[in-house]
Scaffold this active site. Structure first.
Site, PDB file in Angstrom:
ATOM      1  N   ASP A  99      -7.566  -7.692   1.370  1.00 42.93           N
ATOM      2  CA  ASP A  99      -6.588  -7.810   2.455  1.00 42.93           C
ATOM      3  C   ASP A  99      -7.262  -7.319   3.716  1.00 42.93           C
ATOM      4  OD1 ASP A  99      -6.285  -4.783   1.684  1.00 42.93           O
ATOM      5  OD2 ASP A  99      -5.349  -5.013   3.644  1.00 42.93           O
ATOM      6  N   CYS A 139      -5.839 -26.756  15.601  1.00 46.69           N
ATOM      7  CA  CYS A 139      -6.983 -27.668  15.688  1.00 46.69           C
ATOM      8  C   CYS A 139      -6.553 -29.131  15.675  1.00 46.69           C
ATOM      9  CB  CYS A 139      -7.955 -27.383  14.549  1.00 46.69           C
ATOM     10  SG  CYS A 139      -8.714 -25.747  14.691  1.00 46.69           S
ATOM     11  N   CYS A 143      -5.526 -27.196  10.621  1.00 40.22           N
ATOM     12  CA  CYS A 143      -4.390 -26.361  11.044  1.00 40.22           C
ATOM     13  C   CYS A 143      -3.757 -26.952  12.312  1.00 40.22           C
ATOM     14  CB  CYS A 143      -4.860 -24.921  11.287  1.00 40.22           C
ATOM     15  SG  CYS A 143      -5.467 -24.609  12.955  1.00 40.22           S
ATOM     16  N   ASP A 160       0.864  -1.181   0.000  1.00 40.53           N
ATOM     17  CA  ASP A 160       0.000   0.000   0.000  1.00 40.53           C
ATOM     18  C   ASP A 160       0.901   1.231   0.000  1.00 40.53           C
ATOM     19  OD1 ASP A 160      -2.232   1.561  -0.098  1.00 40.53           O
ATOM     20  OD2 ASP A 160      -3.077   0.922   1.809  1.00 40.53           O
ATOM     21  N   CYS A 220     -11.073 -28.572  10.953  1.00 39.51           N
ATOM     22  CA  CYS A 220      -9.938 -27.757  10.518  1.00 39.51           C
ATOM     23  C   CYS A 220      -8.636 -28.552  10.632  1.00 39.51           C
ATOM     24  CB  CYS A 220      -9.853 -26.484  11.368  1.00 39.51           C
ATOM     25  SG  CYS A 220      -8.478 -25.401  10.919  1.00 39.51           S
ATOM     26  N   HIS A 258      -4.503 -20.537  12.871  1.00 36.72           N
ATOM     27  CA  HIS A 258      -5.865 -21.029  12.617  1.00 36.72           C
ATOM     28  C   HIS A 258      -6.667 -20.028  11.785  1.00 36.72           C
ATOM     29  CE1 HIS A 258      -9.896 -22.547  12.970  1.00 36.72           C
ATOM     30  NE2 HIS A 258     -10.232 -21.297  13.263  1.00 36.72           N
TER      31      HIS A 258
END
Ligand code: GUN
Ligand code: ZN
Length: 373
Positions: free
Chosen positions: A267, A310, A307, A93, A305, A336
């Site tokens: 984003d 999890c 990840c 940005d 999940c 996560h």
């Protein structure tokens, strides 16, 4: 010659599109969610871990990096990709928006903006030309035009004046960027929630010509209904064959609504920032792991999940490390949340490709309505 920057739409479903942005540093699958790496790090994550969640591209910030450690220092050290060990695409940005929200004492003129650093109070100047130079020194793959976004609430006249200034700055950004094969420059549409101003802004940007087009000036306090109101027409004012990027959005339901309306890139700090305060985002909505109801719960955050948080840990553990202010609490919840966001994007891409986005969106809302159980 460096490989060109390009965008191919592979499939559409209603106004939604899925495709690929190609860059010399790798492909970006769209719709894409870009994790925010403001200060040359996605906080609490190693770059390899961010990649493991499924991210193709990160966002970096001109404003923060120009103040510390400075763009010149990063350039001497080989550029932002090498400095932070992320060799895939980076979008930066341009700084104007962050000056308005973060910097101390600031003065806006036709030339640019003068401001005091939020870090040490030192005085700095940003102009379209200087922003282009900083983003070149960083080695950014997708460079954003230097723009301005009025603080809300603002009158129509104030929004019109600010938008016109941003369009003059867009032309100066284009001129200063020059011809840089393999690097892209995106214009930023402004105009608040006023349709005529959005149309005027889109027309100005199209006349200049950019590699992609952002919708700016949203998610600044107008609410989801007003934001979707703008997104019902704004993407259609921009060229079909270029990527469309909605800046600073958002919550999972904002993302789904934006993709339905033709947005290709987004984003937001939300998944990473809220992970550091104990907020988890799941298919069933938001969970505050600090809540006492989790302290004896042996189940994972989300049993579906994959990840590390999890797969390897209970809610009771995540609750404990959050309460004890252990660093791993931020690491696990950020991982996560980023994993959940990227899985949502993959779900959206697959649904668009298969022409079943409406069903995907219905299922998305139905599971959230059930809530955490
Ligand atoms: N991030 C969120 N909104 C905006 C915007 O309008 N302009 C810029 N440059 N960045 C943003
Ligand atoms: Zn998880």
């Amino acid at each position: 010659m460096a490989q060109a920057f390009g965008f191919q739409v592979a499939a559409t479903d209603g106004r939604a599109r899925t495709g690929v942005i190609s860059t010399p540093r790798g492909d970006i699958r769209t719709p894409a969610f870009m994790p925010v790496g403001t200060a040359a790090t996605v906080k609490a994550m190693l770059p390899g871990s961010v990649r493991a969640t499924g991210a193709d591209i990160l966002l970096g910030n001109t404003y923060h990096l120009m103040l510390r450690p400075t763009a010149e220092r990063i350039a001497r050290l080989g550029g932002l990709h090498t400095f932070m060990d992320w060799q895939r695409p980076i979008l930066t940005d341009s700084g104007g928006f962050q000056v308005m929200s973060l910097a101390g004492l600031r003065k806006l003129t036709e030339e640019g903006v003068t401001f005091k650093s939020h870090i040490d109070g030192s005085r700095h100047v940003l102009t379209p030309e200087r922003s282009m130079e900083i983003q070149r020194l960083l080695g950014s793959d997708i460079v954003m035009c230097f723009d301005e976004c009025p603080a809300l609430p603002a009158t129509d006249a104030e929004v019109a004046k600010s938008m016109a200034l941003s369009m003059r700055w867009a032309q100066r950004s284009r001129d200063a960027f020059g011809d840089r094969p393999g690097h892209a420059l995106f214009g930023i549409m402004q105009g608040g929630v006023t349709r005529d101003l959005r149309a005027e802004s889109a027309e100005a940007l199209r006349a200049i010509g950019f590699d992609g087009y952002a919708v700016g000036g949203l998610a600044v306090g107008e609410g989801q209904e007003a934001m979707f109101g703008v997104l019902d027409y704004a993407p259609g004012m921009l060229p079909d064959e270029k990527p469309r990027y909605l800046m600073g959005v958002g919550k999972p339901d904002d993302i789904v609504g934006a993709v339905e309306r033709g947005i290709d890139m987004m984003d937001c700090v939300l998944p990473s920032r809220s992970g550091r305060t104990g907020q988890a985002w799941t298919r069933r909505g938001q969970i505050n792991i600090r809540n006492a109801r989790h302290q004896d719960d042996p189940r994972p955050l989300d049993e579906s999940c994959t990840c590390p948080a999890c797969t390897n840990y209970s809610r009771a553990y995540l609750h404990h490390v959050n309460r004890a202010q252990e660093i791993i609490a931020s690491m696990l919840l950020t991982w996560h949340n980023l994993h959940y966001y990227q899985e949502l994007m993959q779900g959206l891409r697959d649904a668009i490709a298969a022409g079943r986005l409406a069903q995907f969106v219905a299922d998305f809302h139905a599971l959230r309505a059930e809530g955490d159980i």
